[in-house]
Design an enzyme around this catalytic site. Structure first.
Site, PDB file in Angstrom:
ATOM      1  N   GLY A 106      -6.642 -21.665  -3.100  1.00 11.94           N
ATOM      2  CA  GLY A 106      -7.460 -22.843  -2.848  1.00 11.94           C
ATOM      3  C   GLY A 106      -8.965 -22.623  -2.904  1.00 11.94           C
ATOM      4  N   ARG A 651      -5.988  16.705  29.856  1.00  8.31           N
ATOM      5  CA  ARG A 651      -7.436  16.889  29.855  1.00  8.31           C
ATOM      6  C   ARG A 651      -7.938  17.004  31.284  1.00  8.31           C
ATOM      7  NH1 ARG A 651     -11.129  12.182  27.496  1.00  8.31           N
ATOM      8  NH2 ARG A 651     -10.450  11.142  29.389  1.00  8.31           N
ATOM      9  N   GLU A 778     -15.743  16.574  20.483  1.00  5.81           N
ATOM     10  CA  GLU A 778     -16.160  15.180  20.632  1.00  5.81           C
ATOM     11  C   GLU A 778     -17.664  15.001  20.709  1.00  5.81           C
ATOM     12  OE1 GLU A 778     -14.661  13.490  24.264  1.00  5.81           O
ATOM     13  OE2 GLU A 778     -14.710  15.408  25.300  1.00  5.81           O
ATOM     14  N   SER A 797      -8.705  19.111  19.676  1.00  4.71           N
ATOM     15  CA  SER A 797      -8.302  17.720  19.517  1.00  4.71           C
ATOM     16  C   SER A 797      -9.584  16.927  19.320  1.00  4.71           C
ATOM     17  CB  SER A 797      -7.553  17.257  20.768  1.00  4.71           C
ATOM     18  OG  SER A 797      -7.209  15.902  20.619  1.00  4.71           O
ATOM     19  N   THR A 800     -12.450  11.277  18.892  1.00  2.00           N
ATOM     20  CA  THR A 800     -13.313  10.523  17.968  1.00  2.00           C
ATOM     21  C   THR A 800     -14.008   9.332  18.606  1.00  2.00           C
ATOM     22  OG1 THR A 800     -11.283   9.487  17.188  1.00  2.00           O
ATOM     23  CG2 THR A 800     -12.218  11.226  15.821  1.00  2.00           C
ATOM     24  N   CYS A 864      -7.253  12.546  19.217  1.00  4.59           N
ATOM     25  CA  CYS A 864      -6.759  11.745  20.332  1.00  4.59           C
ATOM     26  C   CYS A 864      -7.638  10.542  20.618  1.00  4.59           C
ATOM     27  CB  CYS A 864      -6.593  12.599  21.581  1.00  4.59           C
ATOM     28  SG  CYS A 864      -8.156  13.288  22.172  1.00  4.59           S
ATOM     29  N   TYR A 884      -1.542  16.744  13.849  1.00  2.00           N
ATOM     30  CA  TYR A 884      -0.964  15.536  14.459  1.00  2.00           C
ATOM     31  C   TYR A 884      -2.032  14.501  14.757  1.00  2.00           C
ATOM     32  CZ  TYR A 884      -2.786  17.159  18.973  1.00  2.00           C
ATOM     33  OH  TYR A 884      -3.603  17.550  19.986  1.00  2.00           O
TER      34      TYR A 884
HETATM   35  P1  ADP Z   1      -4.218 -23.471  -6.948  1.00  2.00           P
HETATM   36  O1  ADP Z   1      -4.560 -22.091  -7.379  1.00  2.00           O
HETATM   37  O2  ADP Z   1      -5.226 -24.077  -6.055  1.00  2.00           O
HETATM   38  O3  ADP Z   1      -2.811 -23.561  -6.449  1.00  2.00           O
HETATM   39  P2  ADP Z   1      -3.239 -24.514  -9.415  1.00  2.00           P
HETATM   40  O4  ADP Z   1      -3.918 -24.174 -10.703  1.00  2.00           O
HETATM   41  O5  ADP Z   1      -2.023 -23.729  -9.139  1.00  2.00           O
HETATM   42  O6  ADP Z   1      -4.294 -24.381  -8.263  1.00  2.00           O
HETATM   43  O7  ADP Z   1      -2.930 -26.062  -9.478  1.00  2.00           O
HETATM   44  C1  ADP Z   1      -2.957 -26.991  -8.410  1.00  2.00           C
HETATM   45  C2  ADP Z   1      -1.686 -27.850  -8.404  1.00  2.00           C
HETATM   46  O8  ADP Z   1      -1.499 -28.510  -9.654  1.00  2.00           O
HETATM   47  C3  ADP Z   1      -0.444 -27.001  -8.193  1.00  2.00           C
HETATM   48  O9  ADP Z   1       0.440 -27.703  -7.356  1.00  2.00           O
HETATM   49  C4  ADP Z   1       0.143 -26.880  -9.563  1.00  2.00           C
HETATM   50  O10 ADP Z   1       1.537 -26.724  -9.547  1.00  2.00           O
HETATM   51  C5  ADP Z   1      -0.244 -28.189 -10.215  1.00  2.00           C
HETATM   52  N1  ADP Z   1      -0.374 -28.017 -11.662  1.00  2.00           N
HETATM   53  C6  ADP Z   1      -1.204 -27.150 -12.284  1.00  2.00           C
HETATM   54  N2  ADP Z   1      -1.020 -27.199 -13.624  1.00  2.00           N
HETATM   55  C7  ADP Z   1      -0.055 -28.111 -13.839  1.00  2.00           C
HETATM   56  C8  ADP Z   1       0.576 -28.592 -15.018  1.00  2.00           C
HETATM   57  N3  ADP Z   1       0.273 -28.134 -16.237  1.00  2.00           N
HETATM   58  N4  ADP Z   1       1.524 -29.526 -14.882  1.00  2.00           N
HETATM   59  C9  ADP Z   1       1.853 -29.991 -13.651  1.00  2.00           C
HETATM   60  N5  ADP Z   1       1.287 -29.588 -12.506  1.00  2.00           N
HETATM   61  C10 ADP Z   1       0.342 -28.641 -12.597  1.00  2.00           C
HETATM   62 MG    MG Z   2     -14.403  11.798  25.443  1.00  2.00          MG
END
Ligand code: ADP
Ligand code: MG
Ligand code: MG
Length: 988
Positions: A106, A651, A778, A797, A800, A864, A884
């Site tokens: 996203g 210790r 240490e 030991s 750190t 440790c 260790y």
């Molecule tokens: P993101 O990386 O944010 O998931 P995407 O490139 O995967 O973005 O796309 C966003 C949405 O659009 C996703 O749900 C994806 O499945 C859909 N989508 C992307 N390309 C296509 C396509 N060619 N046909 C149908 N849906 C698509």
């Molecule tokens: Mg100490």
């Protein structure tokens, strides 16, 4: 030759594949791979990340000739789909998708339905026989294009998205609630109004030419690599800014074409539990982005079979095929267009710790991956999830919905705790004794609170960071904790806590119920039910039969594999017999740090301890120590019996004495009464012991040197307890550790005392017990003079925590404000108190290892500090050849797995061509690199036919070279060869 800039996919084949993520991005590589293995993917092509870099290099211009290549690529898509971009009869619509080499969900932009204009929309309407669908796609496209490509963002932060506003208006005017209720006519109007707004705000017309739309969208997706979200995300994960994003242009498929269409997302296994079940959601008659947008409640994937049995079968095939192919759990996007299934994305699915373990074990059992791969796939930190009590997810969500969320702090001790509020440690104990479940809330905690903390279900503090006292104790005790929750303030007198919530201040009194989620940092009002984790039920509570604990069994299996793979041993930092028992349950092979000071806060001990401290004569001090001796002996005996034949490092007294003295009037008065001294005398003594910088003051071995009778008493308690345990048939192995040594003579002084007491005790008891005397490294001087110190020490030991404080010249308790700024300004890569600072503290450790092993090849080496439970630090300890690591009991599983991963990486990287005998030794026993320096040195000397004269001179020379290399950051193995050569030259 010009570089290939575009890679096509579709029609059952592709020019790219899954290993080309750097060039095609994760999404592009996944689409290519799926095309290659016969999974239905709408055809398209990917423009490489190199073009993105090019775009930025040439001042945000698409490289020359790219447009012709795009036209070419579009032709191939046209041939596969029978459609053409801008075709007035059968128009091709495409999505223009972003995709970096790692998934950044996203963070960047995507444009859907590109290719529509007033002409093609009519063709789409006619061919689909569904004008509503056509115009709905068109208005979505204009809005998305306006947003992503033309930058039509809200102008002020109070404003809404400009297209949303117009849409709202339209719905209002038409008197409907949902987008889907708008008639075609209204959608037509929307398209016109959207375009008008673009003209008004941007002073330019919406481009009607589909090819122009495409070129502009490609450039816009490249630009989205530099948007604020993407930049922030990259920073957070440390991804370099020069990777760039690829752009995938893909023919559209429509999940919004009617009741036989839909779209969904799914995991090939349950990402929360790891269960082998198809897990996900879908929406009927919807486009991709609708599922995430949350405007309609999606259905569970399990319900898909009832509606579309045929599709469900195909999806199940896809699921199996992808898992077998990628040999890991996948996260997929799919769309169904009029009864036909298409997969639009596949990537490695993110998962909880619980799921990570289950999936790794299951895949290894199916022989899809090896045990080694299974181990490498689990993030060691994620094992925490398996140990912590938990809130029931649904109940917590319901509580948040009811408005019971109060504040958020730092998640210092994962898990869930719920109980009644108390503000004082002794109340926590008292309430606990009454059978209450309590959460201890305070400004901060101190060592004095330790027993109250043990009695509490969890703790909550207003101050402190992830390495604060409360956080440290939480990890050691496996308690739930939230620290640094700044919304809290306390009135200890009134026994009230005030929380500054979004809805205003809320005040809580002692006894009110509160819930804390230490995995997320959330504080909630009221009680929420928790469950202890299965692993704890089996290992610690022993209340559950492993046969009836599937999560435990998987955990145990992974741990067994890890134990087979690792070279490093693991020990626990444990101070009490019950902690020792827990440590063993978690796989400890010994105790690496038993801090004696915590014992002095225990039942009946703080009194005599204070008497000892305020004593003015050696006789008085001895009298008080005599009271402590049997109590300490009992503590040690308990630990030895719990540990059995495993070594225990104890210790001697470390903290400055004033930490044990009372701070309040009442405490001073009762100490005066107990010692028969005046209140003034006691106050004067407290004054006298005051230090400006306690961390750098009268502490560690300095105490034992000033007051030898303290060390003497402790040594006596240790050896008498060891003899007691030996009498009971337990083969004990105490290791007496002298803290804060910076000079050989300090250790000489204390070691002589310890050995003398040992001889006395053994003589009196008529038996001997094997033991070692060693030191903590240490402070920098200890590391720098390690070769000298190792002449007396039988083990080192690395402490750190202190080594980090003293190397940086920064008190751990005061890092807060410094750390925040330094991380933000990129001055430190991370918190040096969490992961070892390899360049500074690590360099000192290497010097210590090289020096110590040079004079004492058999020297036992461990760590440790808190770092012993940090995966990256464990890897470092493996690399520099420690024997260790020792950490908090609840971090042992993490250390075991991290040690296994380090060993596996080593094996994968080990070049199998050691030429000389000495080199062979280094390769076979990486842990003994420094002692191999000696071996190499003597091998070289022998080759020369001239044995070096003084043994010490030779070793010191080799050590000197090793130390030089360590400072320069070179590998000791490499330095070994150089040391051998240098020595050979010198002896010649
Ligand atoms: P993101 O990386 O944010 O998931 P995407 O490139 O995967 O973005 O796309 C966003 C949405 O659009 C996703 O749900 C994806 O499945 C859909 N989508 C992307 N390309 C296509 C396509 N060619 N046909 C149908 N849906 C698509
Ligand atoms: Mg100490
Ligand atoms: Mg996606």
């Amino acid at each position: 030759m010009v570089q290939k800039r575009i890679y096509a996919f579709g029609g059952g084949k592709a020019e790219g594949n899954k290993d080309m993520k750097e060039l095609l991005g994760g999404k592009g590589a996944g689409l290519a791979e799926m095309s290659n293995i016969g999974i239905p993917v709408p055809p398209g092509f990917t423009i490489t990340t190199e073009v993105c870099t090019d775009y930025y290099r040439s001042g945000k211009r698409l490289p020359r000739g790219l447009d012709a290549e795009i036209r070419q690529a579009l032709k191939r898509v046209g041939a596969l789909t029978g459609k053409g971009l801008g075709d007035a009869k059968n128009p091709l619509l495409v999505s223009v998708r972003s995709g970096a080499r790692v998934s950044m969900p996203g963070m960047m932009d995507t444009v859907l339905n590109l290719g529509l204009n007033d002409e093609t929309v009519e063709a789409l309407a006619a061919r689909s026989g569904n004008p509503r669908f056509a115009w709905d796609s068109y208005r979505r496209f204009v809005a998305m294009f306006g947003d992503v490509v033309l930058g039509m963002k809200p102008e002020r932060k109070e404003d809404r998205d400009p297209f949303e506003e117009i849409l709202e208006h339209k719905k209002h005017a038409r008197g409907v609630r949902f987008d889907s209720e708008l008639p075609v006519e209204a959608l037509r109007e929307l398209v016109a109004e959207f375009k008008g707004e673009i003209q008004r705000r941007k002073g330019k017309a919406f481009p009607d030419d589909p090819f122009e739309q495409l070129l502009e969208a490609v450039a816009a997706v490249f630009r989205s690599w530099e948007n604020d979200r993407a930049v922030a995300y990259r920073k957070m994960y440390g991804y370099p800014s020069d990777w760039g994003t690829a752009v995938t242009v893909q023919s559209m498929v429509f999940g919004n074409m009617g009741e036989d269409s839909g779209t969904g997302v799914a995991f090939t296994r349950n990402p929360a539990t790891g269960d082998d079940e198809f897990y996900g959601e879908f929406l009927v008659n919807a486009q991709g982005e609708d599922v995430v947008a949350g405007t309609r409640t999606p259905q569970k994937i399990a319900e898909l079979a009832a509606r579309w049995p045929n599709i469900a079968r195909q999806l199940e095939d896809v699921r199996r095929k992808l898992e077998r192919h990628y040999r890991d759990m996948q996260d997929i996007e799919f769309t169904i267009e009029q009864g036909k299934l298409y997969v639009l994305q596949t990537r490695t699915g993110k998962r909880t710790g619980l799921a990570a373990v289950r999936i790794a074990v299951d895949l290894a059992a199916d022989r899809l991956i090896t045990k080694g791969e299974a181990l490498q796939r689990i993030d060691p930190e994620a094992l925490n999830h398996l140990l912590r009590p938990i809130f029931d997810a649904d109940r917590k969500a319901a509580a948040v919905k009811e408005g019971r969320f109060l504040a958020k702090g730092l998640p210092a001790g994962p898990g869930a705790a719920s109980g009644r509020l108390v503000f004082f440690a002794n109340d926590a104990e008292a309430w606990r004794t009454r059978g209450e479940t309590v959460v201890l809330a305070r400004h901060e905690t101190s060592p004095e609170d330790i027993r109250g903390m043990a009695a509490a279900e969890g703790f909550l503090t207003a101050f402190g960071g992830m390495t604060s006292h409360a956080a440290l104790v939480a990890r050691q005790m496996g308690k739930v904790a939230i620290v640094g929750c700044e919304a809290l303030s306390f009135d200890y007198h009134a026994r009230k806590m005030t929380v500054a919530t979004e809805a205003g201040a809320r005040t809580f009194s002692e006894g009110d119920s509160i819930s804390i989620d230490g995995s997320t940092g959330e504080v909630l009002e009221g009680k929420l039910e928790t469950r202890p984790s299965e692993v704890i039920q089996v290992l610690v509570e022993k209340s559950r039969d492993p046969a009836d604990a599937p999560v435990y069994r998987e955990f145990a299996e992974v741990m067994a594999w890890a134990d087979d793979a690792r070279r490093l041993k693991v020990r626990a930092n444990a101070d009490q017999p019950d902690q020792a028992a827990v440590s063993i349950a978690f796989g400890a092979q010994g105790i690496g740090l038993c801090r004696t000071e915590h014992m002095f806060f225990g039942e009946g001990k703080i009194g005599p301890m204070r008497e000892m401290i305020v004593a003015e004569t050696v006789e008085d001090r001895r009298a008080a120590l005599a009271k402590l001796l049997p109590l300490q002996r009992e503590d040690f005996r308990g630990i030895f019996l719990a540990m059995g034949p495993r070594p225990t490092t104890i210790r001697t007294l470390d903290p400055p004495l004033h930490e044990f003295l009372p701070q309040d009037e009442k405490g001073v008065a009762s100490l005066a009464a107990a010692t028969g001294k005046s209140v003034e005398r006691i106050r004067a003594r407290i004054e006298e012991l005051h230090e400006s910088n306690p961390m750098l003051g009268h502490r560690g071995c300095r105490l034992g040197i000033s007051y030898p009778e303290i060390t003497e008493m402790q040594a006596r308690a240790i050896f008498e307890a060891a003899c007691d345990a030996a009498d009971q048939g337990v083969k004990v192995e105490p290791e007496v550790m002298i803290p804060l040594v910076g000079a050989k003579k300090e250790l000489d002084d204390q070691a002589a005392l310890v050995r003398q007491v040992a001889d006395e005790v053994f003589r009196a008891r008529g038996r001997k017990v094997k033991y070692l005397v060693g030191t903590m490294i240490e402070i920098p001087r200890g590391a720098l003079t390690a070769a000298e110190i190792a002449k007396t020490a039988e083990f080192f030991s690395f402490g750190t925590n202190d080594l980090t404080q003293t190397t940086f010249g920064l008190s751990r308790d005061d890092t807060g404000p410094v750390l925040a700024t330094y991380l933000q300004k990129d001055i430190w890569p991370g918190d040096p108190f969490v992961s070892i600072d390899r360049d500074g503290v690590g360099a000192l450790m290497k010097i210590g290892v090289a020096g110590g092993r040079a004079t004492n090849p058999g020297l036992k080496l461990g760590i440790c500090g808190e770092h012993g439970g940090d995966p990256s630090s464990v890897a470092f300890c493996h690399e520099i050849g420690l024997d260790y690591v020792s950490c908090s009991p609840y971090r042992l599983p993490i250390a075991r797995l991290a040690a296994a991963q380090a060993a596996l990486r080593d094996r994968a990287a080990a070049p199998a061509r050691p030429s000389k005998a000495a080199a062979k030794k280094v390769a076979a026993r990486p842990g003994k690199a420094a002692s191999s320096a000696k071996a190499a040195a003597s091998a070289a000397a022998v080759r020369d036919g001239k044995r070096a004269k003084g043994r010490n001179g030779k070793v010191a020379a080799a050590a000197a070279v090793g130390i030089g290399a360590a400072i320069a950051g070179k590998s000791i193995a490499k330095a070994t060869r150089r040391a051998a050569k240098a020595l050979a030259r010198r002896t010649r």
